[in-house]
Design a protein around this motif. Structure first.
Motif, mmCIF file in Angstrom:
data_model
loop_
_atom_site.group_PDB
_atom_site.id
_atom_site.type_symbol
_atom_site.label_atom_id
_atom_site.label_comp_id
_atom_site.label_asym_id
_atom_site.label_seq_id
_atom_site.Cartn_x
_atom_site.Cartn_y
_atom_site.Cartn_z
ATOM 1 N N HIS A 128 -17.690 13.385 26.481
ATOM 2 C CA HIS A 128 -16.853 14.105 25.819
ATOM 3 C C HIS A 128 -15.958 15.243 26.547
ATOM 4 O O HIS A 128 -16.488 16.434 26.085
ATOM 5 C CB HIS A 128 -16.909 14.436 24.425
ATOM 6 C CG HIS A 128 -17.276 13.083 23.442
ATOM 7 N ND1 HIS A 128 -16.418 12.581 22.723
ATOM 8 C CD2 HIS A 128 -18.463 12.422 23.298
ATOM 9 C CE1 HIS A 128 -16.808 11.418 22.316
ATOM 10 N NE2 HIS A 128 -18.146 11.693 22.645
ATOM 11 N N LEU B 51 -20.772 15.154 17.831
ATOM 12 C CA LEU B 51 -20.559 14.025 18.063
ATOM 13 C C LEU B 51 -19.840 13.262 16.831
ATOM 14 O O LEU B 51 -18.915 12.378 17.172
ATOM 15 C CB LEU B 51 -21.685 13.163 18.644
ATOM 16 C CG LEU B 51 -22.037 13.713 20.079
ATOM 17 C CD1 LEU B 51 -23.639 12.975 20.150
ATOM 18 C CD2 LEU B 51 -21.348 13.043 21.115
ATOM 19 N N ARG C 52 -16.286 11.585 17.769
ATOM 20 C CA ARG C 52 -16.008 9.971 17.479
ATOM 21 C C ARG C 52 -14.882 9.917 16.666
ATOM 22 O O ARG C 52 -14.546 8.744 16.386
ATOM 23 C CB ARG C 52 -17.252 9.515 17.138
ATOM 24 C CG ARG C 52 -18.256 9.265 18.462
ATOM 25 C CD ARG C 52 -19.646 9.114 18.058
ATOM 26 N NE ARG C 52 -20.683 9.183 18.984
ATOM 27 C CZ ARG C 52 -21.879 9.396 18.994
ATOM 28 N NH1 ARG C 52 -22.341 9.470 17.963
ATOM 29 N NH2 ARG C 52 -22.577 9.165 20.192
#
Length: 527
Positions: A467, A391, A395
């Motif tokens: 995602h 993550l 991101r």
């Protein structure tokens, strides 16, 4: 006819093999999880502590279900050997710290009584990630788990680790209320903090008459220090029994093989004292987290990728796997490119030396750690290792290709698509989540559909489900692995990562710094 060798017992053990020669003066530690890791790690540190300082630190070991080790230890006066294996030779020692052995599935009441005993000062545990009965999506206590529901009902001796701890603490409060420490030694981020949360969640789910005095007492009298543990400990085989027979001239049914390297980092927050583990080399610090993440990601996370690619490549052991150039390259890249930017390297750690030591450890051909052992329980292990660093990169706009490859290789081992044979080493891996994954694979007609189903279903928690690009990347690697093999998949991951670098796609966290989301580590003191 060959005369059988004498059994390893208190009477036959050579004094030179003993780590300490003290008489145990009491049982101060109840340890849940009587497997090889505990007997080659915490028990060895406790023996070193007793070699330096006397104390009531005998260990009562508790096996979860299998009685084999407990019965063997009873027959050997709780003596067993630790066989340190390296290409340079073999060293055999006998810790001699155990005072008893129970089997929780058969002696649940005795386990609860042992935790409640006034002499017990530490309740430690090595039950693997799966033993914490975590809810797949939230990572908290799974209150829908049948074992947890049964333990909350209290109609029979507790079956789960959390249930055993809480019922033991409850009885302890009623009997005398003496303080105690619960010490997790499993590969979980913030393992002590998490264990405390699980214990409190179980207590909160009890009826009010039981809950209220217990929750207040937990805050006042029970501590849950974080720890980091590190030692490669393979499964016992006849080869190690033969090594003990040659080295000591004795028959040991349950020797423990281990690498020479060992490390233990702990918060020094013990409610009722502890052994002098620092004399075995343990480190005490106020902030264990940087050490936990260093190990969970650089060692454990990379180890998982080596195991899954190695098993799919037909390799029985980790040394055989890492000897394959494409697997070694994938390991280096997942370590440096995907895991390393997600951590803060602890003060005093020489990163280059640490990484070099990791590859030396994985290449220990004399030890021969098996891919099936490292790769087992992936549904619990990867949830602790992959989501947060993945993550972080996603991101920041970068695809963590080698983390996606790790997940894909795991899924090919645990739930191979129809018509694909992952090989005997993958097939030998055990996993509590395998049945559900295989059912999802059977319902899916494409790798993309299967990957979306399992990631959206919470295999790695909730974060990555948002995602779709990561899900698609995992599916693409499944296609490459099943059609073209591990070398092609490793090459595809490397080429994609290199292309991202050329086009300037990168995270905000530069390698080696762990910028932004990790606080700097505090100095470590060696006690």
């Amino acid at each position: 006819m060959t005369t059988p060798l004498p059994r390893l017992t208190a009477a036959t053990v050579p004094p030179a093999a003993l780590t300490h020669r003290r008489e145990l003066t009491g049982t101060g530690i109840v340890h849940l999880g009587l497997g090889n890791f505990h007997r080659a790690h915490q028990a060895v540190y406790t023996a070193a502590a007793l070699a330096h300082t006397d104390g009531p630190w005998g260990v009562l070991g508790v096996a979860s279900r299998s009685a084999a080790v407990a019965e063997a230890l009873r027959a050997q006066d709780f003596r067993y050997s630790v066989v340190e294996i390296s290409p340079g030779g073999t060293r055999i020692t006998v810790p001699a710290v155990h005072t008893g052995a129970l089997v929780a599935a058969e002696q649940g009441d005795a386990v609860v009584a042992a935790i409640a005993a006034p002499g017990t000062r530490v309740v430690s545990l090595t039950v693997t990630e799966n033993g914490y009965t975590l809810a797949p999506r939230t990572g908290g206590l799974d209150l829908d788990h049948p074992g947890i529901r049964a333990d909350l009902a209290g109609d029979a001796p507790p079956r789960t680790t959390v249930g055993q701890i809480v019922r033991g603490l409850q009885r302890r409060l009623r009997a005398h209320g003496a303080p105690v420490t619960v010490l997790s030694c499993d590969n979980l981020a913030g393992n002590g903090t998490l264990t405390g949360q699980l214990v409190r969640a179980f207590a909160q789910a009890l009826p009010a008459a039981e809950r209220d005095p217990l929750t207040d007492w937990l805050e006042a009298a029970v501590t849950f220090p974080d720890t980091m543990v590190d030692r490669i400990v393979p499964a016992t085989t006849d080869a190690y029994r033969a090594a003990v027979a040659d080295g000591l001239g004795l028959r040991d049914a349950v020797p423990v093989p281990a690498e020479p390297f060992t490390m233990w980092v702990l918060q020094d927050g013990f409610a009722a004292g502890r052994p002098a583990w620092e004399h075995g080399g343990a480190l005490f610090t106020a902030d264990v987290e940087p050490y936990e993440l260093l190990k969970l990601r650089l060692l454990n996370g990379t180890h998982s990728l080596i195991a899954y690619l190695g098993a799919l490549d037909g390799r029985d052991t980790i040394p055989d796997s890492v000897a394959r150039p494409h697997i070694a390259d994938a390991a280096r890249r997942v370590l440096h490119e995907d895991y390393l930017p997600s951590i803060t390297v602890p003060a005093g750690i020489d990163l280059d030396a640490y990484v070099a030591r990791l590859f030396d450890r994985w290449s220990n051909t004399a030890l021969g750690h098996r891919t099936r052992q490292v790769g087992s329980d992936g549904s619990a292990k990867l949830r602790q290792r992959v989501p947060e660093p993945a993550l972080l990169h996603l991101r920041a706009g970068r695809m963590p290709h080698h983390l996606a490859l790790t997940v894909a290789a795991y899924l090919c081992c645990a739930a191979p698509p129809g018509g694909f044979d992952p090989g005997p080493h993958a097939a030998a891996m055990t996993d509590p989540g395998a049945a559900g994954l295989r059912a999802a694979a059977a319902r899916s007609t494409t790798a993309a559909g299967f990957t979306a189903a399992v990631l959206d279903g919470g295999l790695l928690g909730d974060g990555l489900a948002g995602h779709p690009a990561f899900t698609a990347r995992v599916a693409e690697f499944i296609e490459v692995l099943t059609r073209h093999g591990t070398a092609a998949a490793a090459r595809a991951a490397a080429e994609a990562a290199d292309a991202d670098t050329r086009t300037g796609i990168r995270t905000d966290a530069d390698a080696h710094t762990g910028t932004g989301h990790r606080r700097p580590s505090e100095p470590v003191t060696r006690m």
